[in-house]
Write a protein that holds these residues in place. Structure first.
Motif, PDB file in Angstrom:
ATOM      1  N   UNK A  70       4.616  22.525   8.212  1.00 45.09           N
ATOM      2  CA  UNK A  70       4.034  21.201   7.759  1.00 45.09           C
ATOM      3  C   UNK A  70       5.057  20.355   7.086  1.00 45.09           C
ATOM      4  N   UNK A  71       4.458  19.161   6.600  1.00 46.24           N
ATOM      5  CA  UNK A  71       5.313  18.056   6.237  1.00 46.24           C
ATOM      6  C   UNK A  71       4.633  17.414   5.067  1.00 46.24           C
ATOM      7  N   UNK A  72       5.375  16.623   4.198  1.00 45.77           N
ATOM      8  CA  UNK A  72       5.038  15.860   2.906  1.00 45.77           C
ATOM      9  C   UNK A  72       6.005  14.787   3.054  1.00 45.77           C
ATOM     10  N   UNK A  73       5.358  13.657   2.800  1.00 41.56           N
ATOM     11  CA  UNK A  73       6.185  12.380   2.760  1.00 41.56           C
ATOM     12  C   UNK A  73       5.323  11.224   2.040  1.00 41.56           C
ATOM     13  N   UNK A 130       0.937  -1.277   0.301  1.00 43.98           N
ATOM     14  CA  UNK A 130       0.019   0.070   0.041  1.00 43.98           C
ATOM     15  C   UNK A 130       0.985   1.224  -0.071  1.00 43.98           C
ATOM     16  N   UNK A 131       0.526   2.153  -0.995  1.00 40.27           N
ATOM     17  CA  UNK A 131       1.341   3.497  -0.877  1.00 40.27           C
ATOM     18  C   UNK A 131       0.440   4.688  -0.436  1.00 40.27           C
ATOM     19  N   UNK A 132       1.351   5.529   0.191  1.00 42.62           N
ATOM     20  CA  UNK A 132       0.512   6.576   1.158  1.00 42.62           C
ATOM     21  C   UNK A 132       1.379   7.767   0.456  1.00 42.62           C
ATOM     22  N   UNK A 133       0.518   8.873  -0.035  1.00 44.33           N
ATOM     23  CA  UNK A 133       1.353   9.994  -0.039  1.00 44.33           C
ATOM     24  C   UNK A 133       0.423  11.288   0.723  1.00 44.33           C
ATOM     25  N   UNK A 134       1.329  11.846   1.432  1.00 45.77           N
ATOM     26  CA  UNK A 134       0.771  12.679   2.762  1.00 45.77           C
ATOM     27  C   UNK A 134       1.295  14.015   2.969  1.00 45.77           C
ATOM     28  N   UNK A 135       0.413  15.131   2.880  1.00 42.37           N
ATOM     29  CA  UNK A 135       0.737  16.299   3.153  1.00 42.37           C
ATOM     30  C   UNK A 135      -0.042  16.749   4.506  1.00 42.37           C
ATOM     31  N   UNK A 168       9.304  16.819   2.246  1.00 42.59           N
ATOM     32  CA  UNK A 168       9.434  18.227   2.609  1.00 42.59           C
ATOM     33  C   UNK A 168       9.269  18.391   4.004  1.00 42.59           C
ATOM     34  N   UNK A 169       9.843  19.109   4.778  1.00 42.82           N
ATOM     35  CA  UNK A 169       9.559  19.487   6.169  1.00 42.82           C
ATOM     36  C   UNK A 169      10.223  18.550   7.166  1.00 42.82           C
ATOM     37  N   UNK A 170       9.942  18.456   8.404  1.00 44.48           N
ATOM     38  CA  UNK A 170      10.318  17.212   9.276  1.00 44.48           C
ATOM     39  C   UNK A 170       9.530  16.630  10.033  1.00 44.48           C
ATOM     40  N   UNK A 171       9.598  15.260   9.798  1.00 44.93           N
ATOM     41  CA  UNK A 171       8.719  14.192  10.552  1.00 44.93           C
ATOM     42  C   UNK A 171       8.906  13.911  11.992  1.00 44.93           C
ATOM     43  N   UNK A 222      12.640  13.006  11.249  1.00 44.00           N
ATOM     44  CA  UNK A 222      13.217  12.714   9.802  1.00 44.00           C
ATOM     45  C   UNK A 222      13.199  14.062   9.140  1.00 44.00           C
ATOM     46  N   UNK A 223      14.312  14.285   8.637  1.00 44.18           N
ATOM     47  CA  UNK A 223      14.614  15.608   7.959  1.00 44.18           C
ATOM     48  C   UNK A 223      14.213  15.250   6.508  1.00 44.18           C
TER      49      UNK A 223
END
Length: 258
Positions: free
Chosen positions: A76-79, A13-18, A39-42, A53-54
């Motif tokens: 915010x964060x994108x991963x 399963x793939x997830x793209x999250x913002x 993008x951002x820091x998790x 996680x940078x």
């Protein structure tokens, strides 16, 4: 603004999250979870320890490893994440026994590249041969980097207890009865379970119910079957619990599976 996109290919399963203001509640997954911070820091706690996680960080989660998650700051964060069923990854790396990733975050351009490529292929619903080839390349890169140890760290009794709790995922949980079966008081049992997993037995029980509901939604595309089989009160109840772990409601998740 919080945005979650899921796609599934076979056992992946793939997830793209913002995300900006969303926080995952403490939970675990039955799969291996492998991702990249775009993008951002998790910001998350893994087995009780803070992890950051940078950008370009590769995040490695073991099956049933307790964690939460959020953006570290207001930017915010994108991963992207890949959730891979254990039997599939074991087959790909030609191992029989479950292993654990030894480091929760690494910075490796080769592994990062293969994660992103496979995620893109799953989102685009590329043909089976392309996805399989990309998955093998990812598996080889993980083993080649020597990220893995043999399973360790938890008392063997906890695996038996987890299976017992799972057996109640379609029924009402009686912690006192399970505790008695393992010759513990209720509170001894809760303390032992939390010391081994980072979650209370009830949190793990809810987690099992939600994962079970997710599997039904993926197979049958029917949220109401999930509600009935796992005894959620109603759709609102399932949606509320589902969103705490997956970032979107069960109703929305079912739309991605169609």
């Amino acid at each position: 603004m919080n945005d979650f996109i899921y796609k599934k290919y076979g056992g992946i399963t793939a997830l793209s999250a913002s995300i900006t203001d969303f926080s995952y509640k403490k939970h675990s997954h039955s799969e291996y979870a492998i991702g990249v911070t775009r993008r951002g820091i998790q910001h998350y706690h893994l087995d009780g320890h803070l992890q950051l996680s940078y950008q370009n960080g590769v995040m490695l989660f073991n099956p049933e490893q307790t964690h939460d998650g959020m953006a570290h700051d207001d930017s915010g964060l994108e991963y992207v994440m890949l959730y891979i069923e254990p039997h599939l990854l074991l087959e790909a790396v030609e191992r029989r026994e479950i292993f654990r990733f030894s480091n929760p975050i690494i910075y490796n351009k080769n592994i990062q590249y293969h994660i992103i490529n496979l995620a893109k292929a799953v989102f685009k619903q590329e043909n089976e041969h392309i996805c399989d080839d990309l998955f093998i390349k990812l598996a080889d890169s993980l083993i080649g980097y020597d990220t893995c140890d043999k399973l360790h760290g938890q008392d063997s009794l906890i695996f038996i207890i987890k299976d017992k709790i799972r057996s109640f995922s379609k029924a009402n949980l009686r912690i006192d009865m399970i505790a008695e079966e393992f010759s513990m008081s209720k509170f001894q049992f809760i303390r032992f379970f939390k010391s081994q997993t980072g979650m209370t037995p009830y949190q793990f029980y809810l987690n099992c119910k939600i994962e079970g509901a997710k599997e039904i939604i993926e197979k049958e595309r029917d949220v109401y079957s999930a509600i009935s089989e796992y005894q959620f009160v109603d759709l609102t109840h399932l949606n509320r619990q589902f969103k705490k772990i997956y970032g979107l409601t069960a109703t929305d998740y079912s739309r991605y599976m169609n």
